[in-house]
Design a protein around this motif. Sequence first.
Motif, PDB file in Angstrom:
ATOM      1  N   PHE A   1     -57.238 -15.800 -37.872  1.00  0.00           N
ATOM      2  CA  PHE A   1     -57.335 -17.129 -37.270  1.00  0.00           C
ATOM      3  C   PHE A   1     -56.011 -17.883 -37.413  1.00  0.00           C
ATOM      4  CE2 PHE A   1     -58.921 -21.652 -37.747  1.00  0.00           C
ATOM      5  CZ  PHE A   1     -59.186 -21.835 -36.400  1.00  0.00           C
ATOM      6  N   ASN A   2     -55.405 -17.819 -38.586  1.00  0.00           N
ATOM      7  CA  ASN A   2     -54.142 -18.510 -38.844  1.00  0.00           C
ATOM      8  C   ASN A   2     -53.029 -17.956 -37.949  1.00  0.00           C
ATOM      9  OD1 ASN A   2     -54.530 -19.637 -42.122  1.00  0.00           O
ATOM     10  ND2 ASN A   2     -56.004 -18.312 -41.175  1.00  0.00           N
TER      11      ASN A   2
ATOM     12  N   LEU B   1     -51.109 -22.776 -44.291  1.00  0.00           N
ATOM     13  CA  LEU B   1     -51.642 -21.658 -43.505  1.00  0.00           C
ATOM     14  C   LEU B   1     -51.228 -20.313 -44.081  1.00  0.00           C
ATOM     15  CD1 LEU B   1     -51.065 -23.023 -39.897  1.00  0.00           C
ATOM     16  CD2 LEU B   1     -53.188 -23.017 -41.197  1.00  0.00           C
TER      17      LEU B   1
ATOM     18  N   PHE C   1     -52.029 -28.408 -34.135  1.00  0.00           N
ATOM     19  CA  PHE C   1     -52.926 -27.432 -34.785  1.00  0.00           C
ATOM     20  C   PHE C   1     -54.370 -27.627 -34.323  1.00  0.00           C
ATOM     21  CE2 PHE C   1     -49.820 -26.865 -38.496  1.00  0.00           C
ATOM     22  CZ  PHE C   1     -49.450 -25.595 -38.087  1.00  0.00           C
ATOM     23  N   LYS C   2     -54.771 -28.875 -34.183  1.00  0.00           N
ATOM     24  CA  LYS C   2     -56.153 -29.116 -33.759  1.00  0.00           C
ATOM     25  C   LYS C   2     -56.374 -28.525 -32.362  1.00  0.00           C
ATOM     26  CE  LYS C   2     -59.579 -32.643 -32.738  1.00  0.00           C
ATOM     27  NZ  LYS C   2     -59.690 -32.174 -31.346  1.00  0.00           N
TER      28      LYS C   2
ATOM     29  N   ILE D   1     -50.297 -31.950 -36.978  1.00  0.00           N
ATOM     30  CA  ILE D   1     -51.765 -31.899 -37.041  1.00  0.00           C
ATOM     31  C   ILE D   1     -52.396 -31.817 -35.654  1.00  0.00           C
ATOM     32  CG2 ILE D   1     -53.818 -33.199 -37.763  1.00  0.00           C
ATOM     33  CD1 ILE D   1     -52.193 -34.139 -40.200  1.00  0.00           C
TER      34      ILE D   1
ATOM     35  N   MET E   1     -53.687 -19.213 -34.366  1.00  0.00           N
ATOM     36  CA  MET E   1     -53.350 -20.639 -34.230  1.00  0.00           C
ATOM     37  C   MET E   1     -51.840 -20.848 -34.133  1.00  0.00           C
ATOM     38  SD  MET E   1     -55.598 -22.875 -36.915  1.00  0.00           S
ATOM     39  CE  MET E   1     -54.538 -24.313 -36.976  1.00  0.00           C
TER      40      MET E   1
ATOM     41  N   PHE F   1     -46.135 -32.188 -40.707  1.00  0.00           N
ATOM     42  CA  PHE F   1     -47.178 -31.248 -40.282  1.00  0.00           C
ATOM     43  C   PHE F   1     -47.704 -31.644 -38.901  1.00  0.00           C
ATOM     44  CE2 PHE F   1     -48.476 -30.693 -45.045  1.00  0.00           C
ATOM     45  CZ  PHE F   1     -47.285 -30.030 -45.285  1.00  0.00           C
TER      46      PHE F   1
ATOM     47  N   LEU G   1     -60.617 -20.819 -30.897  1.00  0.00           N
ATOM     48  CA  LEU G   1     -62.039 -20.585 -31.184  1.00  0.00           C
ATOM     49  C   LEU G   1     -62.862 -20.524 -29.898  1.00  0.00           C
ATOM     50  CD1 LEU G   1     -62.536 -22.785 -34.379  1.00  0.00           C
ATOM     51  CD2 LEU G   1     -62.695 -20.292 -34.227  1.00  0.00           C
ATOM     52  N   LEU G   2     -62.575 -21.433 -28.953  1.00  0.00           N
ATOM     53  CA  LEU G   2     -63.387 -21.468 -27.740  1.00  0.00           C
ATOM     54  C   LEU G   2     -63.085 -20.290 -26.821  1.00  0.00           C
ATOM     55  CD1 LEU G   2     -63.425 -25.301 -26.963  1.00  0.00           C
ATOM     56  CD2 LEU G   2     -65.236 -23.882 -27.952  1.00  0.00           C
TER      57      LEU G   2
ATOM     58  N   ALA H   1     -56.446 -24.734 -32.697  1.00  0.00           N
ATOM     59  CA  ALA H   1     -57.678 -24.237 -33.333  1.00  0.00           C
ATOM     60  C   ALA H   1     -58.818 -24.250 -32.324  1.00  0.00           C
ATOM     61  CB  ALA H   1     -58.024 -25.094 -34.558  1.00  0.00           C
ATOM     62  N   ASP H   2     -58.947 -25.353 -31.589  1.00  0.00           N
ATOM     63  CA  ASP H   2     -60.022 -25.466 -30.604  1.00  0.00           C
ATOM     64  C   ASP H   2     -59.881 -24.396 -29.523  1.00  0.00           C
ATOM     65  OD1 ASP H   2     -60.873 -27.575 -32.048  1.00  0.00           O
ATOM     66  OD2 ASP H   2     -60.407 -29.123 -30.579  1.00  0.00           O
TER      67      ASP H   2
END
Lengths: 395, 395
Positions: free
Chosen positions: B269-270, B240, B48-49, B45, B273, B43, B56-57, B52-53
């Motif tokens: 969102f998924n 996801l 993805f982080k 990670i 991302m 995965f 969203l931003l 995601a950031d």
Amino acid sequence: MTNWTLAKRAASMNPSVIREILKVTEKPGIISLAGGLPSPKTFPIAAFKEAADKVLLQDGASALQYAASEGYAPLREFVAKQLPWDVSPDQVLITTGSQQGLDLMGKILLDEGSRLLVETPTYLGALQAFSPQQPQVVGVDSDDQGVIPDDLARKAGEGADKARMVYLLPNFQNPTGRSMDEARRQAVVDRLASLGIPFLEDNPYGDLWYDQAPPAPLTARNPEGGVYLGSFSKVLAPGLRLGYVVAPKAVYTKLLQAKQAADLHTPTFNQRMVAEVVQSGFLDQHVPTIRALYKKQRDAMLAALSTHFADLDVQWTTPTGGMFLWVRMPEGIDTVAMLPAAVERNVAYVPGSAFYASQPDNRTMRLSYVTASEEQIHIAIKALADTVRATLAAR
Amino acid sequence: MTNWTLAKRAASMNPSVIREILKVTEKPGIISLAGGLPSPKTFPIAAFKEAADKVLLQDGASALQYAASEGYAPLREFVAKQLPWDVSPDQVLITTGSQQGLDLMGKILLDEGSRLLVETPTYLGALQAFSPQQPQVVGVDSDDQGVIPDDLARKAGEGADKARMVYLLPNFQNPTGRSMDEARRQAVVDRLASLGIPFLEDNPYGDLWYDQAPPAPLTARNPEGGVYLGSFSKVLAPGLRLGYVVAPKAVYTKLLQAKQAADLHTPTFNQRMVAEVVQSGFLDQHVPTIRALYKKQRDAMLAALSTHFADLDVQWTTPTGGMFLWVRMPEGIDTVAMLPAAVERNVAYVPGSAFYASQPDNRTMRLSYVTASEEQIHIAIKALADTVRATLAAR
């Protein structure tokens, strides 16, 4: 040549009216009162970012893995605890939006031709969700408090034709914005219990009250007699697709099996993120800000309607929460036929006829006051009134 | 008393065998070869982080809002572009895991009693997804290349009983790990075209090849003759719940309507991302690392089987990709009956009988080699061999 022979039910699947209208509203400059989109101002972006980072860094391997079909245990516990009656986490099934709860209930309760009772009018998406099972949908006569108990009894059906369930939205109903008061709730629950008919209580808007929390849910009054649907879409954000079902044991087992077959489980990451956000008590501060915003926008729409429709025979509801308001236009107006003219004047709405199981009232329309700003609402309602006047003048 | 009268189809909904087994495997110390869980080591990670950031931003308001039922346009474009035949983004529908693609296809193509052809054995989750529509499921005789074309013709049915579709997994099939070679693919596609029967091609594992990419998909050979299902679960992460359907126009419209009724749309969102991650070309570097890891673990399992089952009449497949290996035990072994003894020795598997439409081969089992480490695989296969010997000795 390949022969695609479609299932019989596919013939009754039609493009959503709302969906087609939303396409029209992509025209630049239009103010849409059609969609049921929560105001993005209410989305807690910073809280989600913090939660996403924390979940990925601390437990990414689990948050990205397959998971139990029932849902993430801490989220199920949160849901059970915040409901105003005695609910065990074992009764909570996390769904991919509460729309999925409708699909699952249709699958386990409805055969072809099964009698299904709904409010008049009712949520269009529910009619679509049940449609693959080809039920016989029967509208129950409704007043400004929702379904009329005596008509429930008249429409109940008998023997093999007895209603499998009644679909009800007691709080700030989509599309009308109306709510059931204390007396009506109890009367409906008592009547359904004596008829032996289960209810499906859909409550996506219950937390969005303006001045006073609504009376206790139907399910709180008879937890074995119904299934309850809730959602995080309106109090956090719809784009995560997180809802839940609360069901009595016998029904829960079948719902769970239908859920597993439908999509294995609701996205793990989304459940973890939302659990992270809500466990801190975030909603206690957050939801009041949504209520305040939507109340102001409802007031703006009510004021605009009073101003611009003062000289016309038009009625509208005064919702005490939620997102929608229901308007009935003067005689001679067909809201489907009038829509192109309204779009021409840069305003869109949903014609009310889409929300009826049968015998639509073609003078009605649904207006949403949560997406557009107060200023936009005033402009749009004026444009709508102009459209009505022009339509009446051209007759 | 409320009468919960369930739909007829609910009677055939049963707890998944795999699911019940996975509960058993929660016993501490057990090594499970049962689940189809991708290794969490794969995965991404950090990616993805970052995604995601960024999502969203930069665009949180859209990423958290309701969205189109078709899916996020850039993700649909990515899917269309990376497929090895001419696909328009308009043909791509993003689903909540590819499991949902099975549910939607069942809804639009299967009536009660409709003939549905499947491989022998086949993916259990597909049988469950189709089950609400109560089709007549017919297993097509299969060899180590999948379905046998002549048997497709024999099982095709006629007139109103003509098969509505054939469900096929050409690459590293779940549960057997087998694949269809070039000649078989072409023969199956040609035969189905001449019979006029559509296929549903399920390809969750196609990218997980070890030494050589598999031959072109069935859908690439006859894009109007079938529907294709793909998934991000095995190349990124299953939590996801992101999959997709590629369908010809006539079928697409109905799938879209069924999708909208089922859960409105796949979480926004998924989709955002994953689009963010894949658009950078991330998969080009990432997928080869998954292939290398799984190949090593497959080799470990093959070596362990050769070592520990050398003296027993046991056959197994040698998958050239994917996650699973299929084992046939000696005469006298019933893998369902043996499971508790295996769990006693701290190893779990899925009995093969769960994967048959009818007439199960009770000597078979499915083993996953992707979740356990190489060392654990050796321990588990030894424990399994010990269980078999003890079971045979006790007869």
